[in-house]
Design a protein around this motif. Sequence first.
Motif, PDB file in Angstrom:
ATOM      1  N   CYS A  41       0.852  -1.189   0.000  1.00 45.60           N
ATOM      2  CA  CYS A  41       0.000   0.000   0.000  1.00 45.60           C
ATOM      3  C   CYS A  41       0.889   1.241   0.000  1.00 45.60           C
ATOM      4  CB  CYS A  41      -0.907   0.012   1.223  1.00 45.60           C
ATOM      5  SG  CYS A  41      -1.946  -1.451   1.372  1.00 45.60           S
ATOM      6  N   LYS A  42       0.306   2.377  -0.374  1.00 45.78           N
ATOM      7  CA  LYS A  42       1.091   3.600  -0.554  1.00 45.78           C
ATOM      8  C   LYS A  42       0.399   4.775   0.110  1.00 45.78           C
ATOM      9  CE  LYS A  42       2.973   6.488  -4.310  1.00 45.78           C
ATOM     10  NZ  LYS A  42       3.020   6.671  -5.785  1.00 45.78           N
ATOM     11  N   ALA A  43       1.196   5.728   0.596  1.00 41.64           N
ATOM     12  CA  ALA A  43       0.657   6.972   1.150  1.00 41.64           C
ATOM     13  C   ALA A  43       1.475   8.141   0.615  1.00 41.64           C
ATOM     14  CB  ALA A  43       0.701   6.958   2.673  1.00 41.64           C
ATOM     15  N   GLU A  44       0.800   9.094  -0.030  1.00 43.94           N
ATOM     16  CA  GLU A  44       1.438  10.357  -0.408  1.00 43.94           C
ATOM     17  C   GLU A  44       1.305  11.300   0.771  1.00 43.94           C
ATOM     18  OE1 GLU A  44       3.176  10.892  -2.961  1.00 43.94           O
ATOM     19  OE2 GLU A  44       2.620   9.302  -4.360  1.00 43.94           O
ATOM     20  N   LEU A  45       2.426  11.796   1.276  1.00 43.23           N
ATOM     21  CA  LEU A  45       2.427  12.616   2.482  1.00 43.23           C
ATOM     22  C   LEU A  45       2.423  14.093   2.106  1.00 43.23           C
ATOM     23  CD1 LEU A  45       5.087  10.587   4.495  1.00 43.23           C
ATOM     24  CD2 LEU A  45       2.604  10.331   4.516  1.00 43.23           C
ATOM     25  N   ARG A  46       1.392  14.793   2.537  1.00 42.73           N
ATOM     26  CA  ARG A  46       1.281  16.214   2.200  1.00 42.73           C
ATOM     27  C   ARG A  46       1.888  17.063   3.319  1.00 42.73           C
ATOM     28  NH1 ARG A  46      -3.236  18.428   4.798  1.00 42.73           N
ATOM     29  NH2 ARG A  46      -4.554  16.877   5.812  1.00 42.73           N
ATOM     30  N   PRO A  47       2.515  18.178   2.955  1.00 43.24           N
ATOM     31  CA  PRO A  47       3.161  19.013   3.977  1.00 43.24           C
ATOM     32  C   PRO A  47       2.139  19.796   4.784  1.00 43.24           C
ATOM     33  CG  PRO A  47       3.419  19.983   1.792  1.00 43.24           C
ATOM     34  CD  PRO A  47       2.773  18.654   1.580  1.00 43.24           C
ATOM     35  N   LEU A  48       2.398  19.912   6.069  1.00 36.95           N
ATOM     36  CA  LEU A  48       1.566  20.705   6.967  1.00 36.95           C
ATOM     37  C   LEU A  48       2.344  21.884   7.541  1.00 36.95           C
ATOM     38  CD1 LEU A  48      -0.288  17.856   8.917  1.00 36.95           C
ATOM     39  CD2 LEU A  48      -1.010  19.071   6.862  1.00 36.95           C
TER      40      LEU A  48
END
Length: 257
Positions: A143-150
Amino acid sequence: MYYNYKRQNPVNNFPPPPPCIGGTIYTVRPGDTMFRIANEYGISLQQLIEANPQVQNPNIITPGQKICVPSKIVPPPPPEFCTDGTIYIVQQGDSMFTIARRFGVTLQRLIAANPQVADPNVIEVGQQICIPIPDLPLPENICKAELRPLREGVLGGTAFINEATPTLWITTFGLPAPAEIDSCYCVYVAWVYNPVADAYVKTKLQPTGLSGIEGGYSTFPSLITFEGYKEIIVTAEPRNIPARPSGEVVLSGVIIC
């Protein structure tokens, strides 16, 4: 007796505008009004009317008619659109779902690549849609997760998990030194979260030797599976890493299988 009538082009029958010194000749488009044109180019309606004495009735202008806008029109730069993808023109019967399936991308990525689409459930024939780079098929159980900046300045990250092993691989980009966020922080930690059980597993990130890039890899023998773990966050933490996230969250993503 036969008569040969020559059809006149009504566009050519409009009186020409006067010399437009210091201004710009504008061609009227469908839906235009003198008020709308004046408002668009930051001049008063009276200025526009006075610059165009050839317009007998300012309430009536016709597409194709040329008028003088008494100021230089500087066209705005075109917005950056689909710089890393492909433009697709919507056809009859299309929906965001069918387009995503046709081009091998997730619906979530297609929607994210098209912020100009106010309602993803409503697209029109002839509309331009950005098709992002197709998703690569993932191996079984991956599985994959694109991590968005906070946090401003952080670029993002990507994580993969193997549900069956379970294993985590993660790479982040553009993280500042933890101490730049707060002097009490020393490391970055990736946390995989199970919202049903309210449980976390963690992986400490390490510098890769490349500027701004940190990565992590962990297996979790205490877990039978990653099933139920739906989210990943990255936080800045103190040297003694706690059992649960306590520091500032800099990246966040949803795991997609």
